[in-house]
Design a protein around this motif. Structure first.
Motif, PDB file in Angstrom:
ATOM      1  N   PHE A 129      15.018  73.351  44.172  1.00  0.00           N
ATOM      2  CA  PHE A 129      16.037  73.431  45.210  1.00  0.00           C
ATOM      3  C   PHE A 129      16.170  72.102  45.950  1.00  0.00           C
ATOM      4  CE2 PHE A 129      14.554  77.627  44.360  1.00  0.00           C
ATOM      5  CZ  PHE A 129      15.635  78.469  44.538  1.00  0.00           C
ATOM      6  N   SER A 130      17.373  71.861  46.438  1.00  0.00           N
ATOM      7  CA  SER A 130      17.625  70.752  47.355  1.00  0.00           C
ATOM      8  C   SER A 130      17.569  71.264  48.787  1.00  0.00           C
ATOM      9  CB  SER A 130      19.020  70.161  47.117  1.00  0.00           C
ATOM     10  OG  SER A 130      19.134  69.590  45.845  1.00  0.00           O
ATOM     11  N   THR A 131      17.254  70.357  49.697  1.00  0.00           N
ATOM     12  CA  THR A 131      17.280  70.695  51.113  1.00  0.00           C
ATOM     13  C   THR A 131      18.055  69.638  51.896  1.00  0.00           C
ATOM     14  OG1 THR A 131      15.190  69.510  51.539  1.00  0.00           O
ATOM     15  CG2 THR A 131      15.047  71.867  51.039  1.00  0.00           C
ATOM     16  N   ILE A 132      18.646  70.071  52.988  1.00  0.00           N
ATOM     17  CA  ILE A 132      19.186  69.152  53.986  1.00  0.00           C
ATOM     18  C   ILE A 132      18.356  69.364  55.241  1.00  0.00           C
ATOM     19  CG2 ILE A 132      21.199  68.445  55.331  1.00  0.00           C
ATOM     20  CD1 ILE A 132      22.979  69.552  53.155  1.00  0.00           C
ATOM     21  N   ILE A 133      17.782  68.282  55.755  1.00  0.00           N
ATOM     22  CA  ILE A 133      16.806  68.381  56.837  1.00  0.00           C
ATOM     23  C   ILE A 133      17.151  67.428  57.969  1.00  0.00           C
ATOM     24  CG2 ILE A 133      14.899  69.154  55.386  1.00  0.00           C
ATOM     25  CD1 ILE A 133      13.982  66.234  55.178  1.00  0.00           C
ATOM     26  N   THR A 134      16.596  67.735  59.152  1.00  0.00           N
ATOM     27  CA  THR A 134      16.696  66.839  60.298  1.00  0.00           C
ATOM     28  C   THR A 134      15.364  66.907  61.034  1.00  0.00           C
ATOM     29  OG1 THR A 134      18.057  66.246  62.226  1.00  0.00           O
ATOM     30  CG2 THR A 134      17.671  68.590  61.848  1.00  0.00           C
ATOM     31  N   THR A 135      15.301  66.272  62.196  1.00  0.00           N
ATOM     32  CA  THR A 135      14.083  66.320  63.004  1.00  0.00           C
ATOM     33  C   THR A 135      14.258  67.346  64.118  1.00  0.00           C
ATOM     34  OG1 THR A 135      14.908  64.481  64.350  1.00  0.00           O
ATOM     35  CG2 THR A 135      13.450  63.938  62.508  1.00  0.00           C
ATOM     36  N   PRO A 136      13.186  67.985  64.553  1.00  0.00           N
ATOM     37  CA  PRO A 136      13.305  69.033  65.569  1.00  0.00           C
ATOM     38  C   PRO A 136      13.889  68.551  66.898  1.00  0.00           C
ATOM     39  CG  PRO A 136      11.192  69.179  64.464  1.00  0.00           C
ATOM     40  CD  PRO A 136      11.818  67.888  64.024  1.00  0.00           C
ATOM     41  N   ASP A 137      13.747  67.266  67.209  1.00  0.00           N
ATOM     42  CA  ASP A 137      14.251  66.762  68.484  1.00  0.00           C
ATOM     43  C   ASP A 137      15.685  66.245  68.402  1.00  0.00           C
ATOM     44  OD1 ASP A 137      13.751  64.557  66.935  1.00  0.00           O
ATOM     45  OD2 ASP A 137      12.558  63.478  68.436  1.00  0.00           O
ATOM     46  N   ASP A 139      19.913  66.653  67.914  1.00  0.00           N
ATOM     47  CA  ASP A 139      20.927  67.587  68.416  1.00  0.00           C
ATOM     48  C   ASP A 139      21.636  68.313  67.281  1.00  0.00           C
ATOM     49  OD1 ASP A 139      20.425  66.835  71.065  1.00  0.00           O
ATOM     50  OD2 ASP A 139      21.821  65.138  70.940  1.00  0.00           O
ATOM     51  N   ILE A 140      21.151  68.135  66.062  1.00  0.00           N
ATOM     52  CA  ILE A 140      21.780  68.726  64.898  1.00  0.00           C
ATOM     53  C   ILE A 140      21.242  70.139  64.682  1.00  0.00           C
ATOM     54  CG2 ILE A 140      22.259  68.457  62.448  1.00  0.00           C
ATOM     55  CD1 ILE A 140      23.388  66.217  64.205  1.00  0.00           C
ATOM     56  N   GLU A 141      22.123  71.114  64.724  1.00  0.00           N
ATOM     57  CA  GLU A 141      21.724  72.506  64.533  1.00  0.00           C
ATOM     58  C   GLU A 141      22.252  73.102  63.237  1.00  0.00           C
ATOM     59  OE1 GLU A 141      19.652  74.064  66.426  1.00  0.00           O
ATOM     60  OE2 GLU A 141      19.483  72.485  67.929  1.00  0.00           O
ATOM     61  N   GLN A 255      13.026  69.909  60.466  1.00  0.00           N
ATOM     62  CA  GLN A 255      13.871  71.078  60.726  1.00  0.00           C
ATOM     63  C   GLN A 255      14.811  71.294  59.548  1.00  0.00           C
ATOM     64  OE1 GLN A 255      15.975  71.085  64.485  1.00  0.00           O
ATOM     65  NE2 GLN A 255      17.625  72.348  63.651  1.00  0.00           N
ATOM     66  N   LEU A 256      14.831  72.506  59.036  1.00  0.00           N
ATOM     67  CA  LEU A 256      15.657  72.848  57.883  1.00  0.00           C
ATOM     68  C   LEU A 256      17.075  73.178  58.327  1.00  0.00           C
ATOM     69  CD1 LEU A 256      15.694  73.462  54.793  1.00  0.00           C
ATOM     70  CD2 LEU A 256      15.148  75.835  55.401  1.00  0.00           C
TER      71      LEU A 256
END
Length: 338
Positions: A129-137, A139-141, A255-256
């Motif tokens: 699987f592929s994922t798109i991720i960000t950091t928990p801090d 503003d991307i939800e 963050q997923l």
């Protein structure tokens, strides 16, 4: 926000011009980096390896597999690390290798000169699987929040690190323009050399809002419960059980944002014109390999191979790759000319 229509066969374009020129020019030099220092001549079966992750010693990881194949077949296997995804496939076309560990994108790209010997599996599963991720801090939800932002992706030809995630961005309503041949419209997509580098660019650079990687490069830093709403990931992904494990060792939490549909794992391929009798012996040994043959108990954890077996496969198993290429309007038909 404009949504790019799906780009089917009527608008397909040639891809290699954007990714292959510099890599192919350096192919000969790249193929000099081998596991045992031998030259590519003689009777050795040259096995070129795909540099999917920056931080891994792929020669070391593949050494148990090399030794297993040599013991089973009597062949002399020469391991060669490629410099890019493109070079793994070009090596087969240019008679610089007999076998290649490469990306799923190599299957349509190698039509006419490269055969699928088998599909890698991980703990019994042929899907990843592929994922798109960000950091928990951040503003991307959601993926939609990436409009106007910068995203780090994997290598240009990476199926799980770049191409499949590009369709995920498009399906979320973001206009990706002519990416990966050109620029996206609604966001900036920066390609890195591999999954690890894309992830680390996001973690270390405040101007990079998100990253796209294969789950094998992100799941250990994502709490397991974040994946629970993705039923196919829970059922089929070898990474689910290990999700969040790196957090116990102090790794940065990720963050997923989204998970792809199931993707066929990467193939082991061979040059079509390679007709030595040992080929059949190697294929038989590959398909019979057990996890302990590929990852012996005495192997250091840092040098474990990231798959546990190879199952029989052919081009039909990689139809999802063709679907992604069609959606992105990509074509590999002139690969041999490059």
């Amino acid at each position: 926000m404009a949504q790019t229509p799906r780009r089917g066969d009527s608008t397909r374009r040639t891809f290699l011009a954007a990714s292959g020129g510099a890599a192919l020019a350096g192919l000969a030099g790249c193929l000099g980096e081998t596991g045992d220092g031998d030259d590519n001549g003689g009777d050795a079966v040259r096995f070129i390896l795909n540099p999917a992750e920056e931080q891994t010693d792929i020669i070391e990881e593949y050494t148990p597999m090399k030794e297993y194949l040599e013991d089973e077949t009597g062949a002399d296997i020469e391991l060669i690390r490629a410099g890019s995804y493109v070079e793994t496939l070009e090596a087969l076309d240019a008679n610089q290798a007999e076998m290649a560990d490469t990306s799923p994108t190599a299957v349509p790209g190698g039509e006419g000169f490269a055969d699928v010997l088998g599909m890698r599996t991980a703990f019994g599963g042929p899907l990843y699987f592929s994922t798109i991720i960000t950091t928990p801090d951040s503003d991307i939800e959601s993926v939609e929040d990436l409009e106007g932002e910068s995203v780090a992706a994997g290598a240009l030809m990476s199926f799980s690190g770049t191409l499949a995630p590009a369709t995920m961005l498009s399906d979320a309503g973001l206009d990706i323009g002519t990416f990966p041949q050109g620029d996206a419209e609604d966001l900036e997509i920066q390609t890195a050399g591999d999954h690890d580098t894309a992830r680390e660019q996001m973690v270390n650079d405040d101007t990079v809002a998100a990253a796209t990687t294969g789950a094998f490069a992100s799941a250990p830093q994502i709490p397991q419960e974040a994946f629970d709403e993705y039923e196919e990931f829970v059922e089929h992904s070898a990474e689910y059980d290990d999700a969040g494990s790196a957090l116990e060792d102090g790794a940065d939490e990720l963050q997923l944002l989204d998970v792809s549909e199931p993707l066929p794992r990467a193939p082991i391929m061979a040059r079509s014109e390679w007709d030595d009798p040992v080929r059949e012996d190697i294929v038989e040994a590959l398909l019979a390999a057990e996890e302990e043959d590929l990852i012996p108990e005495d192997v250091d954890d840092d040098y474990e191979l990231w798959f546990t077996g190879i199952e029989e496969a052919d081009r039909d198993d990689y139809e999802p790759v063709n679907e992604v290429l069609d959606e992105l309007g990509l074509e590999f038909e002139d690969f041999e000319e490059e």
